[in-house]
Design a protein around this motif. Structure first.
Motif, PDB file in Angstrom:
ATOM      1  N   GLY A  30       0.834  -1.194   0.000  1.00  0.00           N
ATOM      2  CA  GLY A  30       0.000   0.000   0.000  1.00  0.00           C
ATOM      3  C   GLY A  30       0.867   1.241   0.000  1.00  0.00           C
ATOM      4  O   GLY A  30       1.989   1.230   0.515  1.00  0.00           O
ATOM      5  N   VAL A  32       1.021   5.379   0.831  1.00  0.00           N
ATOM      6  CA  VAL A  32       0.477   6.615   1.404  1.00  0.00           C
ATOM      7  C   VAL A  32       1.331   7.760   0.872  1.00  0.00           C
ATOM      8  O   VAL A  32       2.516   7.872   1.215  1.00  0.00           O
ATOM      9  CB  VAL A  32       0.494   6.589   2.943  1.00  0.00           C
ATOM     10  CG1 VAL A  32      -0.065   7.899   3.503  1.00  0.00           C
ATOM     11  CG2 VAL A  32      -0.312   5.405   3.472  1.00  0.00           C
ATOM     12  N   ASP A  94      -4.848   0.650  -3.916  1.00  0.00           N
ATOM     13  CA  ASP A  94      -4.087   0.625  -2.665  1.00  0.00           C
ATOM     14  C   ASP A  94      -3.228   1.880  -2.506  1.00  0.00           C
ATOM     15  O   ASP A  94      -2.146   1.849  -1.909  1.00  0.00           O
ATOM     16  CB  ASP A  94      -3.201  -0.621  -2.597  1.00  0.00           C
ATOM     17  CG  ASP A  94      -4.003  -1.900  -2.482  1.00  0.00           C
ATOM     18  OD1 ASP A  94      -5.134  -1.847  -1.989  1.00  0.00           O
ATOM     19  OD2 ASP A  94      -3.488  -2.964  -2.899  1.00  0.00           O
ATOM     20  N   LEU A 140      -6.347   0.311   3.340  1.00  0.00           N
ATOM     21  CA  LEU A 140      -5.196  -0.538   3.039  1.00  0.00           C
ATOM     22  C   LEU A 140      -5.177  -1.803   3.895  1.00  0.00           C
ATOM     23  O   LEU A 140      -4.131  -2.424   4.069  1.00  0.00           O
ATOM     24  CB  LEU A 140      -3.900   0.260   3.245  1.00  0.00           C
ATOM     25  CG  LEU A 140      -3.784   1.566   2.443  1.00  0.00           C
ATOM     26  CD1 LEU A 140      -2.434   2.214   2.686  1.00  0.00           C
ATOM     27  CD2 LEU A 140      -4.011   1.321   0.950  1.00  0.00           C
ATOM     28  N   CYS A 143      -3.497  -4.866   2.555  1.00  0.00           N
ATOM     29  CA  CYS A 143      -2.073  -4.755   2.229  1.00  0.00           C
ATOM     30  C   CYS A 143      -1.224  -5.357   3.348  1.00  0.00           C
ATOM     31  O   CYS A 143      -1.577  -5.294   4.523  1.00  0.00           O
ATOM     32  CB  CYS A 143      -1.687  -3.287   2.021  1.00  0.00           C
ATOM     33  SG  CYS A 143      -2.472  -2.529   0.581  1.00  0.00           S
ATOM     34  N   ILE A 146       3.125  -1.231   3.987  1.00  0.00           N
ATOM     35  CA  ILE A 146       2.751   0.135   3.623  1.00  0.00           C
ATOM     36  C   ILE A 146       4.004   1.004   3.500  1.00  0.00           C
ATOM     37  O   ILE A 146       4.873   0.975   4.375  1.00  0.00           O
ATOM     38  CB  ILE A 146       1.781   0.746   4.650  1.00  0.00           C
ATOM     39  CG1 ILE A 146       0.453  -0.034   4.653  1.00  0.00           C
ATOM     40  CG2 ILE A 146       1.515   2.224   4.342  1.00  0.00           C
ATOM     41  CD1 ILE A 146      -0.524   0.420   5.728  1.00  0.00           C
ATOM     42  N   TYR A 147       4.059   1.723   2.403  1.00  0.00           N
ATOM     43  CA  TYR A 147       5.153   2.666   2.148  1.00  0.00           C
ATOM     44  C   TYR A 147       4.610   4.089   2.275  1.00  0.00           C
ATOM     45  O   TYR A 147       3.585   4.421   1.671  1.00  0.00           O
ATOM     46  CB  TYR A 147       5.720   2.422   0.748  1.00  0.00           C
ATOM     47  CG  TYR A 147       6.660   3.484   0.222  1.00  0.00           C
ATOM     48  CD1 TYR A 147       7.792   3.848   0.936  1.00  0.00           C
ATOM     49  CD2 TYR A 147       6.429   4.102  -0.998  1.00  0.00           C
ATOM     50  CE1 TYR A 147       8.655   4.815   0.441  1.00  0.00           C
ATOM     51  CE2 TYR A 147       7.285   5.056  -1.509  1.00  0.00           C
ATOM     52  CZ  TYR A 147       8.405   5.412  -0.775  1.00  0.00           C
ATOM     53  OH  TYR A 147       9.261   6.360  -1.258  1.00  0.00           O
ATOM     54  N   HIS A 186       2.441   2.686  12.965  1.00  0.00           N
ATOM     55  CA  HIS A 186       1.608   1.629  12.366  1.00  0.00           C
ATOM     56  C   HIS A 186       2.486   0.421  12.017  1.00  0.00           C
ATOM     57  O   HIS A 186       3.513   0.563  11.354  1.00  0.00           O
ATOM     58  CB  HIS A 186       0.923   2.166  11.114  1.00  0.00           C
ATOM     59  CG  HIS A 186      -0.237   1.342  10.648  1.00  0.00           C
ATOM     60  ND1 HIS A 186      -0.085   0.091  10.111  1.00  0.00           N
ATOM     61  CD2 HIS A 186      -1.572   1.590  10.652  1.00  0.00           C
ATOM     62  CE1 HIS A 186      -1.269  -0.399   9.787  1.00  0.00           C
ATOM     63  NE2 HIS A 186      -2.192   0.492  10.114  1.00  0.00           N
ATOM     64  N   LYS A 188       2.294  -1.975   9.909  1.00  0.00           N
ATOM     65  CA  LYS A 188       2.491  -2.362   8.506  1.00  0.00           C
ATOM     66  C   LYS A 188       3.419  -1.421   7.743  1.00  0.00           C
ATOM     67  O   LYS A 188       3.865  -1.745   6.644  1.00  0.00           O
ATOM     68  CB  LYS A 188       1.143  -2.443   7.787  1.00  0.00           C
ATOM     69  CG  LYS A 188       0.288  -3.628   8.205  1.00  0.00           C
ATOM     70  CD  LYS A 188      -0.969  -3.720   7.349  1.00  0.00           C
ATOM     71  CE  LYS A 188      -1.821  -4.919   7.745  1.00  0.00           C
ATOM     72  NZ  LYS A 188      -3.041  -5.028   6.907  1.00  0.00           N
ATOM     73  N   VAL A 189       3.692  -0.256   8.303  1.00  0.00           N
ATOM     74  CA  VAL A 189       4.579   0.697   7.627  1.00  0.00           C
ATOM     75  C   VAL A 189       6.015   0.186   7.710  1.00  0.00           C
ATOM     76  O   VAL A 189       6.556  -0.005   8.804  1.00  0.00           O
ATOM     77  CB  VAL A 189       4.458   2.103   8.246  1.00  0.00           C
ATOM     78  CG1 VAL A 189       5.504   3.043   7.661  1.00  0.00           C
ATOM     79  CG2 VAL A 189       3.053   2.664   8.002  1.00  0.00           C
TER      80      VAL A 189
END
Length: 229
Positions: A30, A32, A94, A140, A143, A146-147, A186, A188-189
């Protein structure tokens, strides 16, 4: 453990996303994109020719021929094909924008076509950072990784003019800080980028080098706390 990218030009993000996809080959990524601009142009649609306005389009391998205004040469098409790779690195749905406020029609076409998320500065102020980050997480949710790419022109020019393409009605330094810290927390980042920093253009406000340095320092503190748990 955690890549933090500092770059001068947002075209760099196309390479970062490519590298991230190679590192997480079987994962759904995903994106951002905290930016005043959508950066969704291709050589077929760009009004300026600037590659820093094409990074997201390389990630989703999108030519957007329906909105073409240019006829690129064979050489440019070949180079564009190499930048975009063999397949999409990110699904268009995404992608979530924060701070978006300077968008061309060709880019708006793709945002609506693919249902990309858009959270304006006014949205952030009305709902608050926590709600925006929660909404990003919901979009997301499927996902794995996450980037986060933070373009300093997402901030208002009154903060600093040290960037190449400032746009009025942007984030305050405090809003940007709260957003970055929330995203850094977060789980997932997996990668954060700070980009379009150009202190040589400073004419008012605080020096961009100092502003970006403070934001970077606080963001890394959050990352260290998260990673060390």
């Amino acid at each position: 453990k955690f890549p933090v990218v500092i770059s001068g030009d947002h075209s760099n993000a196309g390479g970062t996303i490519s590298g991230l996809k190679k590192s997480y080959m079987n994962s759904r990524i995903g994106l951002v994109w905290i930016d005043a601009h959508a950066d969704l142009h291709s050589p077929f649609t760009t009004p300026s020719g600037n590659v820093h306005g094409m990074a997201v389009a390389t990630a989703i391998k999108e030519n957007n021929i329906d909105n073409a205004i240019n006829e690129p040469s064979d050489k440019i098409i070949d180079l564009w094909s190499k930048l975009s790779g063999d397949e999409r690195r990110v699904n268009p749905s995404d992608i979530v924008y924060v701070g978006l406020r300077s968008v061309e029609d060709a880019e708006s076409f793709l945002i609506h076509k693919y249902g990309m998320g858009v959270h304006t500065v006014n949205d952030l102020r009305a709902k608050g950072v926590d709600r925006i980050v929660k909404d990003i997480g919901l979009q997301l949710d499927q996902c794995d990784v996450i980037y986060v790419s933070f373009d300093v022109d997402s901030m208002d020019p009154s903060v600093s003019n040290g960037t190449g393409t400032p746009v009025n009605n942007g984030l305050s330094k405090q809003e940007a800080l709260e957003l970055l810290k929330a995203l850094a927390s977060h789980s997932k980042v997996k990668c954060i980028e700070f980009t379009e920093i150009n202190p040589s253009l400073d004419t008012k406000g605080e020096p961009m080098g100092e502003v970006a340095g403070q934001l970077l320092h606080e963001t890394i503190n959050c990352l260290n706390k998260r990673i060390s748990k």
